[in-house]
Write an enzyme that holds these catalytic residues in place. Structure first.
Site, PDB file in Angstrom:
ATOM      1  N   GLY A 107     -13.881 -66.795  54.056  1.00  0.00           N
ATOM      2  CA  GLY A 107     -13.776 -65.864  52.694  1.00  0.00           C
ATOM      3  C   GLY A 107     -12.496 -65.795  51.814  1.00  0.00           C
ATOM      4  N   TYR A 108     -13.579 -64.748  50.479  1.00  0.00           N
ATOM      5  CA  TYR A 108     -12.224 -64.747  49.157  1.00  0.00           C
ATOM      6  C   TYR A 108     -10.992 -64.787  49.876  1.00  0.00           C
ATOM      7  CZ  TYR A 108     -11.029 -62.271  45.292  1.00  0.00           C
ATOM      8  OH  TYR A 108     -10.208 -62.107  43.910  1.00  0.00           O
ATOM      9  N   ILE A 109     -10.154 -63.554  49.623  1.00  0.00           N
ATOM     10  CA  ILE A 109      -9.630 -63.009  50.698  1.00  0.00           C
ATOM     11  C   ILE A 109      -8.742 -63.425  51.090  1.00  0.00           C
ATOM     12  CG2 ILE A 109      -7.878 -61.336  50.572  1.00  0.00           C
ATOM     13  CD1 ILE A 109      -9.741 -58.961  49.917  1.00  0.00           C
ATOM     14  N   ASP A 163     -14.946 -68.125  61.182  1.00  0.00           N
ATOM     15  CA  ASP A 163     -15.873 -67.802  60.171  1.00  0.00           C
ATOM     16  C   ASP A 163     -17.668 -67.572  60.903  1.00  0.00           C
ATOM     17  OD1 ASP A 163     -17.427 -66.777  57.562  1.00  0.00           O
ATOM     18  OD2 ASP A 163     -15.133 -66.811  57.020  1.00  0.00           O
ATOM     19  N   SER A 187      -9.049 -50.423  53.213  1.00  0.00           N
ATOM     20  CA  SER A 187      -9.845 -50.409  51.604  1.00  0.00           C
ATOM     21  C   SER A 187      -9.090 -49.370  50.894  1.00  0.00           C
ATOM     22  CB  SER A 187     -11.272 -51.233  51.835  1.00  0.00           C
ATOM     23  OG  SER A 187     -11.770 -50.301  50.235  1.00  0.00           O
ATOM     24  N   TYR A 229     -20.511 -48.350  54.019  1.00  0.00           N
ATOM     25  CA  TYR A 229     -19.042 -49.266  54.932  1.00  0.00           C
ATOM     26  C   TYR A 229     -17.285 -48.552  54.614  1.00  0.00           C
ATOM     27  CZ  TYR A 229     -15.448 -52.304  52.387  1.00  0.00           C
ATOM     28  OH  TYR A 229     -14.654 -53.024  52.093  1.00  0.00           O
ATOM     29  N   LYS A 283     -14.920 -49.010  57.818  1.00  0.00           N
ATOM     30  CA  LYS A 283     -12.924 -49.471  58.084  1.00  0.00           C
ATOM     31  C   LYS A 283     -12.440 -47.848  58.767  1.00  0.00           C
ATOM     32  CE  LYS A 283     -13.479 -53.267  56.083  1.00  0.00           C
ATOM     33  NZ  LYS A 283     -12.578 -54.584  56.588  1.00  0.00           N
ATOM     34  N   PHE A 308      -6.476 -51.807  47.428  1.00  0.00           N
ATOM     35  CA  PHE A 308      -7.289 -51.751  45.767  1.00  0.00           C
ATOM     36  C   PHE A 308      -8.491 -52.466  45.053  1.00  0.00           C
ATOM     37  CE2 PHE A 308      -5.806 -47.116  45.967  1.00  0.00           C
ATOM     38  CZ  PHE A 308      -5.234 -46.957  46.861  1.00  0.00           C
ATOM     39  N   ARG A 311      -9.506 -47.973  37.192  1.00  0.00           N
ATOM     40  CA  ARG A 311      -9.086 -48.563  38.584  1.00  0.00           C
ATOM     41  C   ARG A 311      -7.586 -49.511  38.803  1.00  0.00           C
ATOM     42  NH1 ARG A 311     -12.897 -46.216  39.522  1.00  0.00           N
ATOM     43  NH2 ARG A 311     -14.767 -46.113  40.238  1.00  0.00           N
ATOM     44  N   ASP A 347     -19.680 -43.396  42.267  1.00  0.00           N
ATOM     45  CA  ASP A 347     -18.549 -43.609  41.712  1.00  0.00           C
ATOM     46  C   ASP A 347     -17.530 -42.435  41.551  1.00  0.00           C
ATOM     47  OD1 ASP A 347     -17.929 -46.347  41.086  1.00  0.00           O
ATOM     48  OD2 ASP A 347     -18.666 -46.857  39.315  1.00  0.00           O
TER      49      ASP A 347
HETATM   50  P1  NAD Z   1     -15.748 -61.873  51.647  1.00  0.00           P
HETATM   51  O1  NAD Z   1     -16.835 -61.811  52.598  1.00  0.00           O
HETATM   52  O2  NAD Z   1     -15.424 -62.923  50.694  1.00  0.00           O
HETATM   53  O3  NAD Z   1     -14.868 -62.828  53.393  1.00  0.00           O
HETATM   54  C1  NAD Z   1     -15.108 -62.259  54.700  1.00  0.00           C
HETATM   55  C2  NAD Z   1     -15.493 -63.189  55.528  1.00  0.00           C
HETATM   56  O4  NAD Z   1     -16.499 -62.512  56.969  1.00  0.00           O
HETATM   57  C3  NAD Z   1     -16.256 -63.191  54.881  1.00  0.00           C
HETATM   58  O5  NAD Z   1     -16.213 -64.739  54.819  1.00  0.00           O
HETATM   59  C4  NAD Z   1     -17.251 -63.513  56.077  1.00  0.00           C
HETATM   60  O6  NAD Z   1     -18.422 -64.752  56.123  1.00  0.00           O
HETATM   61  C5  NAD Z   1     -17.004 -63.216  57.075  1.00  0.00           C
HETATM   62  N1  NAD Z   1     -17.718 -62.352  57.897  1.00  0.00           N
HETATM   63  C6  NAD Z   1     -18.300 -61.462  58.266  1.00  0.00           C
HETATM   64  N2  NAD Z   1     -18.869 -60.864  59.558  1.00  0.00           N
HETATM   65  C7  NAD Z   1     -18.602 -61.545  60.563  1.00  0.00           C
HETATM   66  C8  NAD Z   1     -18.193 -62.113  61.536  1.00  0.00           C
HETATM   67  N3  NAD Z   1     -19.258 -60.776  62.027  1.00  0.00           N
HETATM   68  N4  NAD Z   1     -18.101 -62.791  62.158  1.00  0.00           N
HETATM   69  C9  NAD Z   1     -17.430 -63.931  61.643  1.00  0.00           C
HETATM   70  N5  NAD Z   1     -17.290 -64.415  60.216  1.00  0.00           N
HETATM   71  C10 NAD Z   1     -17.933 -62.688  59.570  1.00  0.00           C
HETATM   72  O7  NAD Z   1     -15.014 -60.246  51.809  1.00  0.00           O
HETATM   73  P2  NAD Z   1     -13.226 -60.137  51.369  1.00  0.00           P
HETATM   74  O8  NAD Z   1     -13.509 -60.046  50.083  1.00  0.00           O
HETATM   75  O9  NAD Z   1     -12.542 -61.469  51.538  1.00  0.00           O
HETATM   76  O10 NAD Z   1     -12.309 -59.346  52.046  1.00  0.00           O
HETATM   77  C11 NAD Z   1     -12.292 -59.782  53.309  1.00  0.00           C
HETATM   78  C12 NAD Z   1     -11.549 -58.109  53.626  1.00  0.00           C
HETATM   79  O11 NAD Z   1     -11.724 -57.572  53.126  1.00  0.00           O
HETATM   80  C13 NAD Z   1     -13.062 -57.695  54.635  1.00  0.00           C
HETATM   81  O12 NAD Z   1     -12.556 -57.360  55.149  1.00  0.00           O
HETATM   82  C14 NAD Z   1     -13.084 -56.327  53.568  1.00  0.00           C
HETATM   83  O13 NAD Z   1     -13.529 -55.832  53.709  1.00  0.00           O
HETATM   84  C15 NAD Z   1     -11.641 -55.527  52.691  1.00  0.00           C
HETATM   85  N6  NAD Z   1     -12.093 -55.490  51.011  1.00  0.00           N
HETATM   86  C16 NAD Z   1     -11.997 -56.221  50.391  1.00  0.00           C
HETATM   87  C17 NAD Z   1     -11.941 -55.945  49.508  1.00  0.00           C
HETATM   88  C18 NAD Z   1     -13.035 -56.477  47.681  1.00  0.00           C
HETATM   89  O14 NAD Z   1     -12.974 -55.753  46.694  1.00  0.00           O
HETATM   90  N7  NAD Z   1     -13.003 -57.685  47.967  1.00  0.00           N
HETATM   91  C19 NAD Z   1     -11.686 -54.386  49.036  1.00  0.00           C
HETATM   92  C20 NAD Z   1     -10.817 -54.133  50.034  1.00  0.00           C
HETATM   93  C21 NAD Z   1     -10.883 -54.698  51.290  1.00  0.00           C
HETATM   94  C1  WQD Z   2     -14.856 -51.068  39.202  1.00  0.00           C
HETATM   95  C2  WQD Z   2     -15.338 -49.878  37.988  1.00  0.00           C
HETATM   96  C3  WQD Z   2     -16.985 -49.087  38.346  1.00  0.00           C
HETATM   97  C4  WQD Z   2     -19.312 -52.868  37.617  1.00  0.00           C
HETATM   98  C5  WQD Z   2     -15.449 -51.527  45.289  1.00  0.00           C
HETATM   99  C6  WQD Z   2     -15.621 -50.633  46.433  1.00  0.00           C
HETATM  100  C7  WQD Z   2     -13.949 -50.795  47.483  1.00  0.00           C
HETATM  101  C8  WQD Z   2     -13.220 -52.310  47.346  1.00  0.00           C
HETATM  102  C9  WQD Z   2     -13.178 -52.583  45.866  1.00  0.00           C
HETATM  103  C10 WQD Z   2     -13.807 -53.391  49.439  1.00  0.00           C
HETATM  104  C11 WQD Z   2     -15.776 -48.780  37.862  1.00  0.00           C
HETATM  105  C12 WQD Z   2     -17.359 -50.380  36.976  1.00  0.00           C
HETATM  106  C13 WQD Z   2     -18.623 -51.827  37.834  1.00  0.00           C
HETATM  107  C14 WQD Z   2     -20.394 -52.825  36.709  1.00  0.00           C
HETATM  108  C15 WQD Z   2     -19.335 -51.379  35.772  1.00  0.00           C
HETATM  109  N1  WQD Z   2     -14.430 -52.667  48.004  1.00  0.00           N
HETATM  110  N2  WQD Z   2     -18.344 -51.036  36.693  1.00  0.00           N
HETATM  111  N3  WQD Z   2     -20.297 -51.996  35.283  1.00  0.00           N
HETATM  112  O1  WQD Z   2     -16.054 -49.321  42.885  1.00  0.00           O
HETATM  113  O2  WQD Z   2     -13.539 -49.153  42.297  1.00  0.00           O
HETATM  114  O3  WQD Z   2     -14.795 -50.552  44.655  1.00  0.00           O
HETATM  115  O4  WQD Z   2     -14.605 -52.687  45.408  1.00  0.00           O
HETATM  116  O5  WQD Z   2     -13.313 -52.672  50.103  1.00  0.00           O
HETATM  117  O6  WQD Z   2     -14.514 -50.366  48.320  1.00  0.00           O
HETATM  118  O7  WQD Z   2     -16.358 -49.458  46.698  1.00  0.00           O
HETATM  119  O8  WQD Z   2     -14.994 -51.578  42.190  1.00  0.00           O
HETATM  120  O9  WQD Z   2     -15.845 -53.281  40.727  1.00  0.00           O
HETATM  121  O10 WQD Z   2     -16.812 -51.728  42.065  1.00  0.00           O
HETATM  122  O11 WQD Z   2     -16.143 -51.132  39.902  1.00  0.00           O
HETATM  123  O12 WQD Z   2     -18.875 -50.760  34.996  1.00  0.00           O
HETATM  124  O13 WQD Z   2     -21.379 -53.659  36.249  1.00  0.00           O
HETATM  125  O14 WQD Z   2     -16.351 -51.480  37.655  1.00  0.00           O
HETATM  126  O15 WQD Z   2     -18.119 -47.981  38.129  1.00  0.00           O
HETATM  127  O16 WQD Z   2     -15.875 -48.060  37.568  1.00  0.00           O
HETATM  128  P1  WQD Z   2     -14.783 -50.170  42.907  1.00  0.00           P
HETATM  129  P2  WQD Z   2     -16.184 -52.112  41.339  1.00  0.00           P
END
Ligand code: NAD
Ligand code: WQD
Length: 336
Positions: A10-12, A31, A125, A149, A153, A177, A229, A293
């Site tokens: 995944g991304y992170i 994965d 998160s 969601y 968490k 964040f 944010r 929001d």
């Molecule tokens: P992502 O979707 O890019 O990565 C998650 C990975 O997990 C994916 O590659 C997906 O294929 C894999 N996956 C999901 N369910 C699975 C399962 N049952 N078995 C095996 N693999 C599985 O997302 P990300 O943005 O990299 O997020 C990683 C983590 O960080 C997640 O737990 C997400 O909730 C958390 N997080 C993300 C954000 C964000 O904004 N990106 C913010 C806060 C927390």
């Molecule tokens: C950011 C700002 C929107 C899209 C989410 C999840 C949180 C975490 C991170 C996983 C806000 C505004 C957005 C658009 C807009 N993920 N916006 N037009 O809502 O802070 O957080 O992602 O854990 O759990 O809730 O992030 O990027 O969606 O929004 O105006 O097309 O941009 O209203 O103010 P958010 P976001």
């Protein structure tokens, strides 16, 4: 350390893998590719110059998971990224989210217990705080997730803390964040087909893939009326995991940290910064507020600064420049 990375494609995770490999850790990736593609793993191999061991397993497949733990014999630590993460989708399909995130994590925790793995880093998160009473928010703020969601968490955090207590595990919970941006090489980044978050959406509008950004309300109680944010550069976030793993080697117990910069930007500031990065105006239109929001949420990252020795280094310009570099070098993401 030998570390199991769930959600390893995944991304992170991709960005974290690069930083962990730089520090000499040995990584085993897992994965099911439900939200990623094998190409991201190949690119991490290319950037790091290291071949990675990969298991295509769904965390719901208990037998395969058990077989993998048996084959690997031990892990010094697990970093658990695998989860479904789209807030809107979680409202429409709550049971899928509870099954994947909760049942999947329980299977992982049970396998850890069976095979005696005791060190764990969890991707949590800011969403667990919901609409916090005060911002910047500290780790001891009230937990009040407002969507399925976020509930998954918060529940996974609690289950983990209970298990840590009972089985003497050492746990670092990182509450991210708003992660944005991409690796400086432009070879790995965020690749959503339909972006749910602001920055990937802005990026696709800038690239001409989508027509315009809809700003979700300009009547919030903020400096320009749009949502604020705490955006965190993905490479800074990745480095926080290296520090979390170090913490597990040096200290015993359970620890929770906010991972953010403590500095906020409005939606309009983000669009303006992105316009500068891509060299042309990114078209936008103000629309209605998005359900659920909030006006503003910022991290208080002091605890992570002091206890992990981690601090965000990159600023807004680095975030948008790296996001644009990734977008322009990979117009179709990993799906070339
Ligand atoms: P992502 O979707 O890019 O990565 C998650 C990975 O997990 C994916 O590659 C997906 O294929 C894999 N996956 C999901 N369910 C699975 C399962 N049952 N078995 C095996 N693999 C599985 O997302 P990300 O943005 O990299 O997020 C990683 C983590 O960080 C997640 O737990 C997400 O909730 C958390 N997080 C993300 C954000 C964000 O904004 N990106 C913010 C806060 C927390
Ligand atoms: C950011 C700002 C929107 C899209 C989410 C999840 C949180 C975490 C991170 C996983 C806000 C505004 C957005 C658009 C807009 N993920 N916006 N037009 O809502 O802070 O957080 O992602 O854990 O759990 O809730 O992030 O990027 O969606 O929004 O105006 O097309 O941009 O209203 O103010 P958010 P976001």
């Amino acid at each position: 350390m030998k570390i199991l990375i769930t959600g390893g494609a995944g991304y992170i995770a991709s960005h974290t893998n690069i930083e962990l490999l730089k520090e000499g850790h040995d990584l085993i990736l897992l994965d099911n590719f439900c939200n990623s593609v094998p190409e991201s793993v190949k690119r991490v191999e290319e950037l790091s110059g290291k071949k990675l061991k990969f298991y295509e397993i769904d965390l719901l497949e208990v037998d395969k998971l058990d077989k993998m733990f048996a084959e690997e014999k031990y892990f010094d630590a697990v970093i658990h990224f695998a989860a479904l993460k789209a807030v809107g989708e979680s409202v429409e399909k709550p049971l899928d989210y509870y099954e994947n995130n909760i049942a999947g994590s329980l299977n992982l925790y049970k396998a850890m217990k069976k095979y005696g793995v005791k060190n764990f880093v969890f991707s949590s998160s800011a969403t667990v705080y919901g609409d916090p009473e005060e911002t910047p928010v500290k780790e001891d703020a009230r937990i009040g997730a407002t969507n399925p969601y976020g509930h998954t968490k918060a529940m996974m955090e609690q289950i983990l803390l209970d298990a840590a207590q009972a089985y003497n595990w050492n746990v670092v919970i990182l509450r991210y964040f708003n992660p944005v941006g991409a690796h400086g090489s432009g070879r790995i980044g965020e690749d959503p087909e339909y972006p749910a978050n602001l920055l990937p959406f802005v990026s696709q509008v800038a690239a001409g893939i989508r027509e315009k950004v809809i700003v979700f309300g300009d009547d919030w109680d903020t400096i320009d009326g749009t949502g604020v944010r705490d955006y965190i550069h993905i490479v800074d976030l990745a480095k926080a995991h290296v520090k979390a793993v170090d913490k597990l080697s040096n200290d015993k117990g359970s620890f929770i940290y906010n991972i953010g910069t403590g500095r906020g930007y409005t939606v309009l500031e983000m669009i303006k910064a992105f316009s500068k990065a891509c060299g042309h105006e990114v078209p936008y239109e103000v629309g209605p507020r998005r359900a659920g929001d909030i006006a503003e949420v910022l991290a208080d990252p002091t605890k992570a600064n002091n206890e992990l020795g981690w601090k965000a280094e990159y600023g807004l310009e680095d975030m948008v420049n790296s996001a644009w570099k990734w977008q322009s070098m990979n117009p179709k993401g990993y799906r070339e």
